[in-house]
Structure formats: C-alpha cells, structure tokens
Write a protein that holds these residues in place. Structure first.
Motif, PDB file in Angstrom:
ATOM      1  N   ALA A  94      63.676  32.308  64.303  1.00  0.00           N
ATOM      2  CA  ALA A  94      62.910  32.020  63.098  1.00  0.00           C
ATOM      3  C   ALA A  94      61.482  32.507  63.239  1.00  0.00           C
ATOM      4  N   ALA A  95      60.932  33.022  62.152  1.00  0.00           N
ATOM      5  CA  ALA A  95      59.539  33.456  62.155  1.00  0.00           C
ATOM      6  C   ALA A  95      58.630  32.235  62.015  1.00  0.00           C
ATOM      7  N   ALA A  96      57.476  32.327  62.640  1.00  0.00           N
ATOM      8  CA  ALA A  96      56.503  31.245  62.509  1.00  0.00           C
ATOM      9  C   ALA A  96      56.022  31.191  61.068  1.00  0.00           C
ATOM     10  N   PRO A  97      55.871  29.982  60.489  1.00  0.00           N
ATOM     11  CA  PRO A  97      55.405  29.890  59.112  1.00  0.00           C
ATOM     12  C   PRO A  97      54.050  30.569  58.951  1.00  0.00           C
ATOM     13  N   GLN A  98      53.914  31.364  57.905  1.00  0.00           N
ATOM     14  CA  GLN A  98      52.661  32.055  57.664  1.00  0.00           C
ATOM     15  C   GLN A  98      51.740  31.157  56.840  1.00  0.00           C
ATOM     16  N   PRO A  99      50.522  30.924  57.310  1.00  0.00           N
ATOM     17  CA  PRO A  99      49.605  30.089  56.544  1.00  0.00           C
ATOM     18  C   PRO A  99      49.228  30.760  55.235  1.00  0.00           C
ATOM     19  N   LEU A 100      48.992  29.959  54.210  1.00  0.00           N
ATOM     20  CA  LEU A 100      48.557  30.520  52.943  1.00  0.00           C
ATOM     21  C   LEU A 100      47.153  31.090  53.102  1.00  0.00           C
ATOM     22  N   PRO A 101      46.885  32.216  52.451  1.00  0.00           N
ATOM     23  CA  PRO A 101      45.535  32.767  52.526  1.00  0.00           C
ATOM     24  C   PRO A 101      44.516  31.755  52.025  1.00  0.00           C
ATOM     25  N   PRO A 102      43.387  31.650  52.688  1.00  0.00           N
ATOM     26  CA  PRO A 102      42.386  30.652  52.254  1.00  0.00           C
ATOM     27  C   PRO A 102      41.815  31.015  50.886  1.00  0.00           C
ATOM     28  N   LEU A 103      41.373  30.006  50.158  1.00  0.00           N
ATOM     29  CA  LEU A 103      40.729  30.234  48.875  1.00  0.00           C
ATOM     30  C   LEU A 103      39.352  30.827  49.101  1.00  0.00           C
ATOM     31  N   ILE A 104      39.025  31.829  48.305  1.00  0.00           N
ATOM     32  CA  ILE A 104      37.723  32.485  48.403  1.00  0.00           C
ATOM     33  C   ILE A 104      37.031  32.307  47.064  1.00  0.00           C
ATOM     34  N   GLN A 105      35.803  31.867  47.112  1.00  0.00           N
ATOM     35  CA  GLN A 105      35.109  31.468  45.893  1.00  0.00           C
ATOM     36  C   GLN A 105      34.448  32.631  45.164  1.00  0.00           C
ATOM     37  N   SER A 106      34.123  33.729  45.870  1.00  0.00           N
ATOM     38  CA  SER A 106      33.404  34.812  45.215  1.00  0.00           C
ATOM     39  C   SER A 106      34.353  35.951  44.853  1.00  0.00           C
ATOM     40  N   LEU A 107      34.021  36.663  43.771  1.00  0.00           N
ATOM     41  CA  LEU A 107      34.837  37.795  43.345  1.00  0.00           C
ATOM     42  C   LEU A 107      34.840  38.889  44.403  1.00  0.00           C
ATOM     43  N   ALA A 145      41.051  36.822  42.803  1.00  0.00           N
ATOM     44  CA  ALA A 145      40.000  37.610  42.157  1.00  0.00           C
ATOM     45  C   ALA A 145      40.182  37.614  40.641  1.00  0.00           C
ATOM     46  N   LEU A 146      41.429  37.723  40.182  1.00  0.00           N
ATOM     47  CA  LEU A 146      41.677  37.720  38.737  1.00  0.00           C
ATOM     48  C   LEU A 146      41.381  36.361  38.120  1.00  0.00           C
ATOM     49  N   ASP A 147      41.575  35.301  38.876  1.00  0.00           N
ATOM     50  CA  ASP A 147      41.202  33.978  38.359  1.00  0.00           C
ATOM     51  C   ASP A 147      39.699  33.899  38.112  1.00  0.00           C
ATOM     52  N   ILE A 148      38.935  34.572  38.968  1.00  0.00           N
ATOM     53  CA  ILE A 148      37.477  34.559  38.821  1.00  0.00           C
ATOM     54  C   ILE A 148      37.035  35.480  37.691  1.00  0.00           C
ATOM     55  N   ASP A 149      37.651  36.680  37.622  1.00  0.00           N
ATOM     56  CA  ASP A 149      37.302  37.628  36.563  1.00  0.00           C
ATOM     57  C   ASP A 149      38.581  38.227  35.992  1.00  0.00           C
ATOM     58  N   PRO A 150      39.166  37.566  34.984  1.00  0.00           N
ATOM     59  CA  PRO A 150      40.431  38.055  34.423  1.00  0.00           C
ATOM     60  C   PRO A 150      40.268  39.260  33.501  1.00  0.00           C
ATOM     61  N   SER A 178      38.419  42.217  34.204  1.00  0.00           N
ATOM     62  CA  SER A 178      38.107  43.485  34.859  1.00  0.00           C
ATOM     63  C   SER A 178      39.324  44.411  34.853  1.00  0.00           C
ATOM     64  N   GLU A 179      39.226  45.541  34.144  1.00  0.00           N
ATOM     65  CA  GLU A 179      40.356  46.467  34.081  1.00  0.00           C
ATOM     66  C   GLU A 179      40.623  47.091  35.445  1.00  0.00           C
ATOM     67  N   MET A 180      39.561  47.431  36.180  1.00  0.00           N
ATOM     68  CA  MET A 180      39.735  48.010  37.509  1.00  0.00           C
ATOM     69  C   MET A 180      40.505  47.049  38.411  1.00  0.00           C
ATOM     70  N   LEU A 181      40.154  45.784  38.359  1.00  0.00           N
ATOM     71  CA  LEU A 181      40.833  44.773  39.169  1.00  0.00           C
ATOM     72  C   LEU A 181      42.282  44.610  38.722  1.00  0.00           C
ATOM     73  N   GLN A 182      42.520  44.620  37.414  1.00  0.00           N
ATOM     74  CA  GLN A 182      43.883  44.523  36.893  1.00  0.00           C
ATOM     75  C   GLN A 182      44.746  45.696  37.375  1.00  0.00           C
ATOM     76  N   GLN A 183      44.164  46.895  37.365  1.00  0.00           N
ATOM     77  CA  GLN A 183      44.914  48.074  37.811  1.00  0.00           C
ATOM     78  C   GLN A 183      45.341  47.940  39.269  1.00  0.00           C
ATOM     79  N   GLU A 184      44.392  47.624  40.125  1.00  0.00           N
ATOM     80  CA  GLU A 184      44.719  47.538  41.549  1.00  0.00           C
ATOM     81  C   GLU A 184      45.713  46.414  41.814  1.00  0.00           C
ATOM     82  N   ALA A 185      45.542  45.306  41.112  1.00  0.00           N
ATOM     83  CA  ALA A 185      46.470  44.193  41.300  1.00  0.00           C
ATOM     84  C   ALA A 185      47.868  44.562  40.811  1.00  0.00           C
TER      85      ALA A 185
END
Length: 617
Positions: free
Chosen positions: A32-45, A71-76, A78-85
């Motif tokens: 079994a693989a070790a459980p992967q921790p969830l990425p921490p929350l980051i407050q800045s875009l 990042a999208l939660d902070i700035d929904p 941004s077209e550039m951000l939407q594209q990369e996501a």
C-alpha cells in the motif's frame, strides 16, 4: 510520419511545462502507498499559483490542480489562470473540472481550440451529437487537429444515424499524405458499427493490403487486423477471422490482443464486435492518433488525447496501458500501477498489466513486493515466457542468481519448442551461472547466444572478458572485447571492460588509455572510476589514483558497502607491489602476463548498472 510537423501548436504551447500524471494508489494486492497529505491551504493568489506551477514541474498534477483550485477561489475571473487550470485538469484526467472551465474559454484566442474539443467530447459522451459537431467546427486547424476534428465529427454523424454523411466526411479528408490509414480505420469502424460489413471489409482490407501502412501507424495497422477478425467472426467465417489475425501477427508476433483473440477463435468462440457504440469509436480515434505522436515532445499532447478518450471509455485497456506507459517514462510508478489496476480481469492486456506492475514496484523501490508479485504472476501464468523473464529480471537485479537461473531454465523450456528463443535469454542465464561460479553452464549459454546473434557486443564483451580473467583463450577473448568496442565505440561500460582486461594482463599503459576513454563517457560511474584509479596507481600516477578512488566513493549508483571498504583501504594504503610484466607474442599477451590472483581484480566484466530490463509484450 514526421510527427514534429503535425503537432497542434496550440496544444504544445498550452501544455509546455505541464507535468505528466495524477497521483493514485497502488494495484490491489500490492504494497500500500503511504497516504498523501492534502496540499496546505495558501492564502495569497501568487502563492497558490506558484505552488501549482511548482507541483507541475515536480510531476504532481494532483497537487497542482488542488493549488489551481485554491487560486481560482481567490480570483475566479482571471482568464490566464482559468486557461492554465483547464489544461492541468484535462491532463490530470479531471475531465468534469476541465469542461467547467472550457465552457468559459471557448472564445479564447489562446485556449479556445482545446476548450471546444473538450466541450465536443463532453457532448459526444452525453449523446448530444449536433452540438458536438458545432464545437468541432474550428477554423484553420493544424493537419493533426483537422484529422481529429473530422473523425470526431464523423462519429457524431454516426450517432445521429447519418452513416453516409459520416463516411463522406472522412472520404473528403485529404490534408496530408499520412491521412489514409487513419481514415480507412475510422471509416471501417463506423461502417462495421452500422452493420455495413462489406464496406467495412474494404476499408480494413485497404490497410492490411499494404504493409507500408504499419510504418505510419503500427497501432492503426494492428487495430485494423483486430477489427477485421472480429467482423469476420461475427459473420461466422472463422477461417477469414484467423487469416486477419495472422496478418497482424506477421507484424507483431507476440501482440497480446491478437494472440488472445486467436486463442478464443481456436476454442470455437465468437468474437465480440470491435466497437460497441459511438463513444467507444470516438475514444478509439483519440487513442490511435495519440499513439501516433506518443514520443518525445509529442508525449504531452498524446496524454491529453488519452485523457479525453478516457472520458468516453474509462475502462479501455489500451488507453489505460498507454497512460501507464507515460507514467513509467516520467518515473510516476505508483500512477502507472494504478492505471494497470483498472484494466479489467478478462482483458487481453491483463497479463501485461500484472507483469509491468511487478517491474514498477521494483523501480519504485518496493523490492520485496515486486518479487512477491512476480512470483504470483509466474503461478498465474505458468506457461508464459514473459512472466519468467520479468521474474528473472528482478531476481538478477537483486543478485539472487540461483532463483533467477531457475526462472530462466523454465523460460528456455518454454521458448525452445515455441521458437521464441533469443540471444538475450541465453545471455541472461549465462550471467546468472557465471555469478554462481558455474562456468561449465555459463560458457555454453554465452556460446548459444552468439550462435543466435553472432555480433552482440554485450555477449562478446562478457565472454571475452571472462576468458581473459580466467587465463583462457587470451587472444580470442581480447579480440572479442575489441570487437565489442568497435561495435559500440561510445559504450563506456564495454570500453571499461577492455581497459580492465588490459589491467588484468598487466598492460597498464593500455589500461589507462582505455579507462580514461570510459570515464569520459560515464564520469560518475563508481566502478569505472575505481578501475582507472587502480590503473593510475600501477603506472605511478598515485595522486591521480587517489582522486579517482575518491570519486568512486561518491559515484552514482553508490557503491556497495563491500566495495566502499576496498576503496577506502586503497586510499589508505594504495595497491600492493606488483612486479608482473606483460609478456607479448605477436602484439598480444601470453598466459605468463596474467596474474592468477591479482589483488585488484574483481573477476567480472563490467556491464551497465543492473536493473530489470524486460518490458512484457
């Protein structure tokens, strides 16, 4: 096909810098693989965006898409951000998230093409055929995009029961000289699904009649053989079905999907149709074109095609195997194992998935699990050559030569009557016997390998060096090593063997010359650096010898503990005195020039670092 000319530019630009695969668990029944921790929350875009890009570069799309979401939660907006996501979501197989963003980007000059393809695939998936065709109507596509869009639109036509329109759409495609094999395959599949068997036979026959088609796309060629065999089986013509499979097997004799179907036919079973519905057909289009570009820079585009296809056919064994292969090439072995795990138990590719899972466990440093898994595979597939070769690979890499030799004995038992024996089979068994000090068994295996393939540099190197090291057949053995070097002039490991053979023959100046060549090619290999240090010491270049020994201690791969101890002793005390002289006859050594117990000798020819090498068919 010159794939660099047909890559869709928008895809490449969009995916540049994107990483390979989403994270996933291990196959059932494995460690079994070790459980992967969830990425921490980051407050800045900026922090979330940089974390997403960093995760992409590290090959962790699961974390990357999570950070893009933050990042999208902070700035929904941004077209550039939407594209990369969107690109990240689609490449990671998070199709629903990618489509949500695609709906916002369909008019984007940069991302609109990919967005509309994703939206069209989503509509095909939902049976909304006319809207799908509207999305696929994109201006000025590249050659590859033009072919893909037309084929997807043809499948949408077929979904709307407009088979004549679908076939006409494909017939009118003439954008590039490499189109015909892909056009014939898709037209044949559409005609076959519509029950137009004579028409389908014609299309598949066009592909199989010209073996040059296999050079453009071996996957399309083999798919045509399989589809024709299935069609003939459905029509009740077993002989014609077998003939179609044999045509494909002439190209790839051990190709599992065809051998699997042939076994079914020989048992009297009727094969199911090649394509069950429009979604499977559209997925096949994406898969076949993805395979055509699945190399080099095209691998990222291929992965996107495969993930779009997976939205249409989530359990398709060929798709899962292709995605696993990309994960393996990017060293995402847990991801590869997860893809293999999803391959259905009754699939022709299930055996390959099981064997590759064992090798991937080894490469991911789960060595005990790998050996246990492959021992189970041998039990599950007791008459299969590849299962024994895969097990022998990991056992040899683990230096368990006794069990490896037994596995290879069984492999030879299977290979000889089925005419699958190869030089490498005997070469690997010869190595196992040589490492077990069973030269009476090793030498016949090396000779058999050379009988099957007379100019194999690896075998010439191994047998030639072994003879020199044992003070036998000196001129012939050294000649074999020189021939191996001539055949592989840029192989540092073989050149090292020549240099080390000269060292064993007390021809130290010659040894230095060759070992300096070898270390230029493989500068961090510990064995080559150690050998060069020994040669330097013998010619009086003691400070350079100490430098090379020090480099050997920090080499890659790290030397084993026993070798570290020997090297450290040499750094402390140097080599013992040696008053041998290389006696020569016609420019080559006589037996008097070889020490029976040279304190620096290691008694084995140099080879590339040991690792599992078999990739099951």
């Amino acid at each position: 096909m010159q794939t660099q000319r047909i890559f869709p530019i928008a895809f490449l630009l969009a995916l540049s810098g994107a990483a390979m695969m989403p994270s996933a668990g291990l196959a059932a029944g494995t460690e079994a693989a070790a459980p992967q921790p969830l990425p921490p929350l980051i407050q800045s875009l900026s922090g979330a965006y940089l974390a997403a890009k960093s995760a992409q570069l590290d090959g962790d799309l699961k974390a990357s898409t999570s950070y893009f979401g933050q990042a999208l939660d902070i700035d929904p907006t941004s077209e550039m951000l939407q594209q990369e996501a969107m690109f990240a979501y689609l490449a990671a197989g998070q199709f629903e998230d990618g489509v949500d963003l695609a709906a916002k980007l369909r008019e984007s000059p940069d991302a609109g093409k990919v967005a509309r393809i994703a939206l069209g695939v989503d509509m095909l998936r939902k049976g909304q055929y006319a809207p799908a065709i509207a999305e696929f109507d994109i201006l000025d596509p590249s050659d590859l995009d033009g072919l893909l869009l037309a084929h997807l639109s043809a499948w949408a036509d077929a979904g709307d029961k407009r088979v004549d329109d679908a076939l006409s759409r494909i017939r009118e495609l003439d954008g590039a000289e490499w189109y015909p094999i892909f056009n014939n395959l898709q037209a044949g599949l559409i005609a076959s699904l519509a029950g137009r068997n004579d028409v389908a036979r014609g299309f598949f026959g066009n592909i199989l009649a010209d073996k040059a088609n296999a050079q453009t796309s071996p996957d399309a060629y083999l798919a045509a053989a399989e589809a024709l065999a299935r069609l003939e089986s459905q029509a009740g013509d077993k002989d014609a079905a077998l003939a179609a499979l044999d045509t494909g097997l002439e190209l790839a004799a051990n190709y599992d999907p065809l051998t699997f179907l042939k076994a079914k036919l020989e048992k009297g079973e009727t094969l199911s149709p090649a394509i069950a519905d429009v979604r499977e057909g559209a997925a096949e289009t994406l898969y076949i074109l993805g395979q055509a570009i699945n190399r080099g820079d095209g691998q990222q585009v291929a992965m996107l095609y495969f993930q779009l296809a997976r939205a249409l056919a989530p359990k398709d064994p060929s798709l899962l195997t292709a995605l696993a292969g990309i994960a393996e090439r990017s060293k995402r072995f847990d991801d590869a194992i997860a893809y293999y795990r999803d391959i259905p138990a009754d699939s022709a590719l299930r055996r390959t998935a099981d064997l590759q899972t064992g090798l991937d466990l080894w490469y991911s440093e789960k060595k005990d699990a790998a050996k246990q898994h492959l021992r189970r595979a041998v039990a599950d597939y007791p008459d299969n050559l590849q299962s024994y070769l895969a097990l022998a690979d990991v056992l040899s890499a683990d230096k368990d030569y006794a069990e490896a030799a037994k596995a290879l004995d069984k492999a030879v038992e299977i290979a000889v009557p089925t005419k699958q024996e190869t030089w490498n089979l005997y070469y690997q068994r010869g190595i196992a016997h040589e490492r077990l000090k069973q030269w009476d068994k090793a030498e016949p295996d090396f000779n058999k390998a050379l009988e099957l393939s007379p100019n194999q540099p690896q075998v010439l190197n191994y047998l030639g060096y072994s003879w020199v090291d044992m003070n036998r057949n000196l001129e012939k053995g050294l000649g074999m090593i020189k021939t191996a070097v001539d055949l592989r002039p840029n192989d540092g490991y073989i050149i090292d063997s020549l240099g080390w053979a000269y060292f064993r023959l007390a021809r130290y100046d010659d040894a230095v010359e060759q070992l300096e060549r070898a270390v230029l090619i493989n500068p961090v290999d510990p064995t080559i650096n150690d050998h060069l240090g020994d040669a330097y010491w013998r010619v009086g270049r003691t400070r350079e010898a100490e430098f090379q020994w020090s480099r050997a201690l920090v080499g890659i791969p790290k030397p084993e503990a026993a070798e570290v101890e020997k090297i450290e002793a040499k750094l402390k005390n140097g080599l013992p005195e040696d008053d041998r002289k290389a006696e020569m006859k016609n420019g080559e050594p006589t037996k008097a020039g070889v020490a029976a117990a040279d304190p620096a000798g290691d008694g084995a020819p140099t080879a590339a670092p040991t690792a599992p090498a078999v990739t099951p068919n």
